[in-house]
Design a protein around this motif. Sequence first.
Motif, short mmCIF file in Angstrom:
data_model
loop_
_atom_site.label_atom_id
_atom_site.label_comp_id
_atom_site.label_asym_id
_atom_site.label_seq_id
_atom_site.Cartn_x
_atom_site.Cartn_y
_atom_site.Cartn_z
N ARG A 135 -16.31 -23.49 -2.92
CA ARG A 135 -17.70 -23.75 -2.50
C ARG A 135 -18.46 -24.34 -3.69
O ARG A 135 -18.47 -23.77 -4.78
CB ARG A 135 -18.37 -22.47 -2.04
CG ARG A 135 -17.84 -21.92 -0.73
CD ARG A 135 -18.78 -20.86 -0.18
NE ARG A 135 -19.94 -21.44 0.46
CZ ARG A 135 -21.13 -20.85 0.54
NH1 ARG A 135 -21.35 -19.68 -0.02
NH2 ARG A 135 -22.13 -21.44 1.18
N VAL A 136 -19.06 -25.50 -3.47
CA VAL A 136 -19.79 -26.20 -4.53
C VAL A 136 -21.22 -26.42 -4.07
O VAL A 136 -21.46 -26.94 -2.97
CB VAL A 136 -19.12 -27.56 -4.84
CG1 VAL A 136 -19.96 -28.37 -5.82
CG2 VAL A 136 -17.72 -27.34 -5.42
N LEU A 137 -22.17 -26.00 -4.91
CA LEU A 137 -23.59 -26.18 -4.61
C LEU A 137 -24.13 -27.31 -5.49
O LEU A 137 -23.91 -27.31 -6.70
CB LEU A 137 -24.34 -24.88 -4.91
CG LEU A 137 -25.84 -24.87 -4.60
CD1 LEU A 137 -26.06 -24.79 -3.09
CD2 LEU A 137 -26.53 -23.71 -5.29
N ALA A 186 -33.33 -21.64 -2.62
CA ALA A 186 -33.53 -20.26 -2.16
C ALA A 186 -32.87 -20.05 -0.79
O ALA A 186 -32.58 -18.92 -0.41
CB ALA A 186 -35.02 -19.94 -2.08
N ARG A 187 -32.64 -21.13 -0.06
CA ARG A 187 -32.04 -21.00 1.28
C ARG A 187 -30.51 -21.06 1.24
O ARG A 187 -29.85 -20.98 2.29
CB ARG A 187 -32.54 -22.12 2.19
CG ARG A 187 -34.04 -22.10 2.33
CD ARG A 187 -34.45 -22.50 3.74
NE ARG A 187 -35.87 -22.22 3.89
CZ ARG A 187 -36.74 -23.02 4.47
NH1 ARG A 187 -36.33 -24.12 5.03
NH2 ARG A 187 -38.01 -22.69 4.53
N ALA A 188 -29.92 -21.21 0.07
CA ALA A 188 -28.45 -21.26 -0.02
C ALA A 188 -27.90 -19.84 0.12
O ALA A 188 -28.38 -18.93 -0.53
CB ALA A 188 -28.03 -21.87 -1.34
N ASP A 189 -26.89 -19.71 0.95
CA ASP A 189 -26.31 -18.40 1.25
C ASP A 189 -24.97 -18.19 0.56
O ASP A 189 -24.18 -19.13 0.48
CB ASP A 189 -26.02 -18.33 2.76
CG ASP A 189 -27.02 -17.45 3.46
OD1 ASP A 189 -27.75 -16.72 2.75
OD2 ASP A 189 -27.07 -17.51 4.71
N GLY A 190 -24.70 -17.00 0.12
CA GLY A 190 -23.38 -16.66 -0.41
C GLY A 190 -23.22 -17.11 -1.85
O GLY A 190 -24.18 -17.49 -2.53
N SER A 203 -35.10 -23.26 -10.12
CA SER A 203 -33.84 -23.65 -9.48
C SER A 203 -32.66 -23.17 -10.32
O SER A 203 -31.67 -22.65 -9.79
CB SER A 203 -33.81 -25.17 -9.29
OG SER A 203 -32.59 -25.58 -8.73
N LEU A 204 -32.75 -23.33 -11.63
CA LEU A 204 -31.67 -22.87 -12.50
C LEU A 204 -31.55 -21.34 -12.46
O LEU A 204 -30.44 -20.79 -12.40
CB LEU A 204 -31.89 -23.37 -13.94
CG LEU A 204 -30.93 -22.84 -15.00
CD1 LEU A 204 -29.47 -23.11 -14.63
CD2 LEU A 204 -31.24 -23.46 -16.37
N ALA A 205 -32.69 -20.67 -12.46
CA ALA A 205 -32.65 -19.20 -12.40
C ALA A 205 -31.94 -18.75 -11.12
O ALA A 205 -31.09 -17.85 -11.14
CB ALA A 205 -34.08 -18.65 -12.44
N GLN A 206 -32.25 -19.41 -10.02
CA GLN A 206 -31.63 -19.06 -8.73
C GLN A 206 -30.15 -19.40 -8.73
O GLN A 206 -29.31 -18.65 -8.22
CB GLN A 206 -32.37 -19.81 -7.61
CG GLN A 206 -31.94 -19.44 -6.21
CD GLN A 206 -32.22 -17.97 -5.86
OE1 GLN A 206 -33.08 -17.34 -6.47
NE2 GLN A 206 -31.46 -17.43 -4.93
N ALA A 207 -29.81 -20.54 -9.35
CA ALA A 207 -28.41 -20.97 -9.39
C ALA A 207 -27.54 -19.89 -10.07
O ALA A 207 -26.43 -19.59 -9.60
CB ALA A 207 -28.28 -22.30 -10.13
N ILE A 208 -28.06 -19.32 -11.13
CA ILE A 208 -27.29 -18.31 -11.85
C ILE A 208 -27.02 -17.10 -10.96
O ILE A 208 -25.95 -16.48 -11.01
CB ILE A 208 -28.01 -17.93 -13.16
CG1 ILE A 208 -27.89 -19.12 -14.14
CG2 ILE A 208 -27.46 -16.65 -13.77
CD1 ILE A 208 -28.76 -19.03 -15.36
N LYS A 209 -27.97 -16.81 -10.08
CA LYS A 209 -27.77 -15.66 -9.18
C LYS A 209 -26.74 -15.98 -8.08
O LYS A 209 -26.24 -15.10 -7.42
CB LYS A 209 -29.09 -15.26 -8.52
CG LYS A 209 -30.04 -14.67 -9.54
CD LYS A 209 -31.38 -14.32 -8.95
CE LYS A 209 -32.28 -13.81 -10.08
NZ LYS A 209 -33.68 -13.89 -9.78
#
Length: 307
Positions: A135-137, A186-190, A203-209
């Motif tokens: 899975r690639v975001l 924020a809407r990306a799941d999993g 966006s970077l903070a969320q990516a790390i999560k």
Amino acid sequence: MLGLVTTPEGKAPMELRELPEPQLRRNEALIAVHAVSLNRGELRSVRNNGEGWVPGQDVAGVVLQQAADGNGPPMGARVVSLTDEFGWAQHVAVASHRMAALPDNVGFAQASTLPVAGLTALRTLRHGAPLLGKRVLITGAAGGVGTLAVQLAARSGARVTAVVGRAERAAGLKELGALEVVEGIARADGKFGLILESAGGSSLAQAIKLVERKGTVVVYGNSSGEPTTISFADFRGAPNSRVQSFSYFYSEAEDQFAPDLALLVSLIADGSLKPQIGVERSWRDFATVAEQLRDRRIGGKAVLMVD
Ligand SMILES: NC(=O)c1ccc[n+]([C@@H]2O[C@H](COP(=O)([O-])OP(=O)(O)OC[C@H]3O[C@@H](n4cnc5c(N)ncnc54)[C@H](OP(=O)(O)O)[C@@H]3O)[C@@H](O)[C@H]2O)c1
């Protein structure tokens, strides 16, 4: 010859001016430039440079004079090349190891999208290899790097989630290979094995999560200009994940520019990579195109034809 030069005190940010012909080093070929593409980073460089500078890293054109050391494509070859600067001109000097020849079915406009954006897409994705089934975001998926990265990732077998800023930016991304398109990270799941992050800030903070165990977040841009606060706790649940910085100039050895450009060109030639050219205009229209790119109104790449 004419070139587009910075004019910070002028009526427009750039103007076409008569310039001296480039002086060639022994390892440099002289290229007649037909098309250049614009990068978001170059908009910043135009703003930050003083009077009389000629930007331009993405160049497609014809070899007028082969490098004196005999390396690189011969006179008359159609080529794409990466330059450090000075590419927004009728003629430019290019090191022979930083260019690839173009087959007849690859146009100058298409080829000009490849150096900065294509190399960035290709090389950031390598940090997630092997991509088959992963899975690639991809943030900024509707942009220059993003539209190329979505295609390369999908072609490599990844399951791609594309992030866009607003609904209309999603157009065409599924056709390019994205499995899903989300409006805002924020809407990306999993969880994701590889995340290409270029928006920065929250966006970077969320990516790390969102990164999975042993996964990688490649940080290659900060389009928002916002800083990011992170903490050790953000990596909870993703042991041995990593945040990887990236710069296309230094990510691989110098001698890899030509082979990587040639690979990207071959993918266009065989129909498996389709550069998305949101705007193709004369270089005389630089100011209008630059404004559209800055305001996130261009899907894919902006190309200027040196007419
Ligand atoms: N490290 C390197 O070597 C390297 C190489 C190439 C590019 N970059 C950087 O990577 C980023 C992407 O490059 P690009 O050429 O693909 O740029 P681009 O064509 O302008 O695309 C940027 C995308 O980011 C999204 N975005 C999200 N938040 C944004 C914000 N606050 N401001 C502007 N855009 C935002 C936009 O999508 P929506 O409109 O859908 O939100 C846009 O499609 C840029 O920051 C660039 O400077 C770095």
